[in-house]
Design a protein around this motif. Structure first.
Motif, mmCIF file in Angstrom:
data_model
loop_
_atom_site.group_PDB
_atom_site.id
_atom_site.type_symbol
_atom_site.label_atom_id
_atom_site.label_comp_id
_atom_site.label_asym_id
_atom_site.label_seq_id
_atom_site.Cartn_x
_atom_site.Cartn_y
_atom_site.Cartn_z
ATOM 1 N N ARG A 74 84.359 23.646 24.472
ATOM 2 C CA ARG A 74 84.096 24.773 25.370
ATOM 3 C C ARG A 74 85.361 25.374 25.985
ATOM 4 O O ARG A 74 85.284 26.190 26.886
ATOM 5 C CB ARG A 74 83.140 24.373 26.506
ATOM 6 C CG ARG A 74 81.750 23.939 26.074
ATOM 7 C CD ARG A 74 80.934 23.520 27.279
ATOM 8 N NE ARG A 74 79.530 23.324 26.968
ATOM 9 C CZ ARG A 74 79.010 22.187 26.527
ATOM 10 N NH1 ARG A 74 79.799 21.149 26.330
ATOM 11 N NH2 ARG A 74 77.719 22.085 26.278
ATOM 12 N N LEU A 84 79.672 29.492 23.628
ATOM 13 C CA LEU A 84 80.044 28.531 22.587
ATOM 14 C C LEU A 84 79.596 28.979 21.201
ATOM 15 O O LEU A 84 80.266 28.739 20.209
ATOM 16 C CB LEU A 84 79.442 27.164 22.915
ATOM 17 C CG LEU A 84 79.940 25.985 22.086
ATOM 18 C CD1 LEU A 84 81.447 25.850 22.208
ATOM 19 C CD2 LEU A 84 79.270 24.698 22.530
ATOM 20 N N ASN A 130 78.625 27.777 29.673
ATOM 21 C CA ASN A 130 79.808 26.927 29.551
ATOM 22 C C ASN A 130 80.578 26.794 30.869
ATOM 23 O O ASN A 130 80.962 25.680 31.249
ATOM 24 C CB ASN A 130 80.734 27.469 28.458
ATOM 25 C CG ASN A 130 80.153 27.275 27.075
ATOM 26 O OD1 ASN A 130 79.264 26.466 26.875
ATOM 27 N ND2 ASN A 130 80.650 28.033 26.118
#
Length: 335
Positions: A74, A84, A130
């Motif tokens: 990430r 991602l 993320n």
């Protein structure tokens, strides 16, 4: 064989050229041996166009020696990657004929997912952005308990589930991703299909287990002296003697001995280098040309020489089958 990787996708695609070269040597000279071609690839490397040019080549889908392990952490060099896009990567590799494996969660999290409220916890982490997940990795246990349940309909179930965990177990579980689970990785390697290339999407935490784990700017971060001492104590190492071998007769020493024995190879006899001609016997008609054009003329000149290296062809007649170097059978083809 394993390859180092880096920028511009060279390391990622190196196993492809290694597999092609090994097959050429086997067809032309024999004795090339067998085995897989491994490459550990950073997720940001998959942004390189050269990677997908190689993946989409029709001949690559038959190179079962190739194994890519993609480190999905990430993060890029200096930031958290906003999206991602693992689903997109999975689809692209599947469409190219690759075997795709995904190691997203480790055993600790998988055990939690099977408990009451576990399905809600899985959905919460799966749907989390993320940046939010990376921020949780930097939180202490109290803040994780406050942030992790979220505000959705599953919040109560998640809160009840994590209440049963002590602080250390909660923080450790959150970072327990599949790329750090050695048993999970071992199982994935054992399930590789040697008739086609394989990509393993392994979720990891950058800086796993270190004070700067998950920090968006930890790419070149260094540990302090105290942090190194604490790490050494945790893993049973000695800061003053970091290369001290394991104690004789210990399981670690036996593992090292067995591994060294397994990896030992016979010494390779090097052939003397061939003499390069100083004159190719042909004079170019033009005196002005680029180096690329000169190289092209040189290669063209070589095709007129009487002795050529064996062509990369399958020695079997068309339509016949022959054993694949790794075991399964493949239709004969030019490789």
């Amino acid at each position: 064989m394993d390859y180092s990787t880096g920028s511009v996708g060279i390391g990622a695609t190196a196993p492809i050229w290694g597999a092609v070269t090994r097959r050429y040597v086997e067809c032309a000279f024999g004795g090339s041996g067998t085995g897989r071609q491994y490459s550990l690839v950073g997720d940001a490397e998959l942004d390189e166009g050269a990677v997908w040019e190689a993946v989409l080549d029709p001949a690559v889908s038959d190179l079962g020696e190739i194994v890519w392990i993609v480190d999905l952490n990430r993060q890029s060099l200096d930031r958290v990657v906003p999206h991602l896009a693992a689903d997109r990567l999975r689809g692209l590799f599947n469409a190219a004929g690759w075997q795709v494996m995904e190691l997203k969660y480790g055993r600790v999290l998988e055990v939690l997912f099977r408990q009451p409220g576990g399905d809600a916890l899985r959905r919460r982490i799966d749907d989390m952005s993320n940046p939010e997940f990376q921020r949780l990795l930097r939180c202490d246990a109290d803040e994780v308990r406050r942030r992790l349940p979220g505000t959705g309909p599953d919040a109560a179930g998640i809160t009840k589930l994590i209440t049963e965990l002590d602080d250390e177990s909660l923080v450790r579980a959150l970072a327990n991703l599949g790329g750090h689970d050695l048993d999970g990785l071992d199982a994935a390697f054992g399930a590789i299909d040697d008739t086609r290339p394989t990509v393993i999407l392994a979720y990891t935490v950058k800086g796993y287990g270190l004070p700067m784990q998950g920090h968006p700017q930890n790419h070149s971060a260094l540990l302090t002296g105290n942090q190194i001492s604490q790490l050494a104590d945790r893993v049973g190492a000695d800061v003053d003697d970091p290369w001290r071998p394991p104690a004789a007769g210990s399981p670690a020493a036996e593992l090292c001995r067995e591994t060294a024995q397994r990896l030992r190879r016979e010494e390779v006899s090097l052939a003397p280098p061939q003499t390069l001609p100083l004159d190719l016997g042909r004079t170019p008609t033009s005196t002005k040309a680029t180096t690329q054009a000169a190289l092209g003329r040189t290669l063209a000149t070589r095709t007129h020489r009487p002795q050529q290296p064996p062509e990369l062809i399958d020695p079997q007649p068309p339509g016949r089958f022959h054993p694949h170097p790794l075991g399964p059978q493949h239709p004969s083809r030019t490789t």
